[in-house]
Write an enzyme that holds these catalytic residues in place. Sequence first.
Site, short mmCIF file in Angstrom:
data_model
loop_
_atom_site.label_atom_id
_atom_site.label_comp_id
_atom_site.label_asym_id
_atom_site.label_seq_id
_atom_site.Cartn_x
_atom_site.Cartn_y
_atom_site.Cartn_z
N GLU A 55 50.23 48.83 31.02
CA GLU A 55 49.75 48.80 32.41
C GLU A 55 50.69 49.58 33.34
OE1 GLU A 55 48.60 44.94 33.89
OE2 GLU A 55 48.36 45.69 35.95
N LYS A 93 46.44 37.20 24.36
CA LYS A 93 47.31 38.26 24.88
C LYS A 93 48.47 37.62 25.62
CE LYS A 93 46.16 40.98 28.58
NZ LYS A 93 47.25 40.67 29.52
N ASP A 102 44.05 35.51 27.81
CA ASP A 102 45.43 35.64 28.29
C ASP A 102 46.16 34.31 28.18
OD1 ASP A 102 46.71 37.96 29.08
OD2 ASP A 102 45.65 38.07 31.00
N ASP A 106 44.34 36.64 32.97
CA ASP A 106 44.82 35.67 33.97
C ASP A 106 44.71 36.28 35.37
OD1 ASP A 106 46.94 37.43 33.78
OD2 ASP A 106 48.49 35.88 33.56
N SER A 107 44.16 37.52 35.46
CA SER A 107 43.75 38.07 36.75
C SER A 107 42.69 37.16 37.37
CB SER A 107 43.18 39.49 36.57
OG SER A 107 42.24 39.51 35.52
N GLU A 140 52.36 38.68 27.78
CA GLU A 140 53.10 39.76 28.43
C GLU A 140 54.55 39.82 27.95
OE1 GLU A 140 52.72 39.37 32.68
OE2 GLU A 140 50.51 39.39 32.59
O1 KIV Z 1 44.89 39.64 33.52
C1 KIV Z 1 44.34 40.73 33.34
O2 KIV Z 1 43.20 40.97 33.75
C2 KIV Z 1 45.07 41.73 32.59
C3 KIV Z 1 44.54 43.13 32.63
C4 KIV Z 1 44.77 43.70 33.96
C5 KIV Z 1 45.09 43.95 31.53
O3 KIV Z 1 46.06 41.43 32.02
#
Ligand code: KIV
Length: 275
Positions: free
Chosen positions: A182, A113, A83, A44-45, A115
């Site tokens: 992280e 994924k 994510d 989600d970056s 968090e």
């Molecule tokens: O969103 C993302 O790119 C991430 C990585 C930085 C692990 O969660």
Amino acid sequence: MKNTVLTFAKAKEEGTKISMLTAYDYSTAKLMDEAGINSILVGDSLGNVVLGYDDTISVTMEDMIHHTRAVSRGAKKALVIADMPFMSYQASVYDAVVNAGRLMKEGRANAVKLEGGREVCPQIKAIVDAGIPVCAHIGLTPQSINSLGGNRVQGKTEAAAMKLLDDAMGVQEAGAFAVVIEAVPEKLAALITSRLEIPTIGIGAGNCCDGQVLVYQDMLGMFSDFTPKFVKKYANLGELMTAAFKQYDQEVKNKSFPSEEHTYKIDDGIIEKLY
Ligand code: KIV
């Protein structure tokens, strides 16, 4: 052959490091796949490096599905992890299962994924029970930036370090097949890695994790809004791209592009008949 959660488990068992990069589109995913990257994270970056937000909070399920579909088409071998965006799993276990299912069914992700530590273990367990592999993410969790008070290194006090270790054990017990760690001091990440049976994937967590992940625009020097200490620039594509854009701009304006080489031809007789 496609990498799976079993590839991750085998890598941990054999002590082979796992390479992971983020990607958000087909052609980048294809290049990474061809380069032998083990896993592609549709992070989600995306919110920061593709959509231009200051943080990841505004990223939606629709954004994630759209980009995961593109990446999945390019990744023939790499395991694609999508994510779960902010508020797609926090409010309820039901939301978590439904949204994880969408990322797999509509986005064609191989895993999701999310968090958090102990507080999201019911969600992890329910998603895993639905047949969807989950990668956990602890330490600096950017979706909680407003609670954490910024992008800070995590786990530096005894209490915080103990909590991280406990969170790592919790997500493993809940059924996560891997955990991203992280912005955590190397020695703490090393301890967590040695205690866990599932692989740890570090980002700003030193060299002892079972694998590493980076945001690809960071490692290629394409994103300059902020660069964390843990980023190594493997290329400076940002400079190359700017130079290419400038050259194109000049050549369009001075009419040297397109030249004959990039131009289609037609028989002069046909054109003359049209006048
Ligand atoms: O969103 C993302 O790119 C991430 C990585 C930085 C692990 O969660």
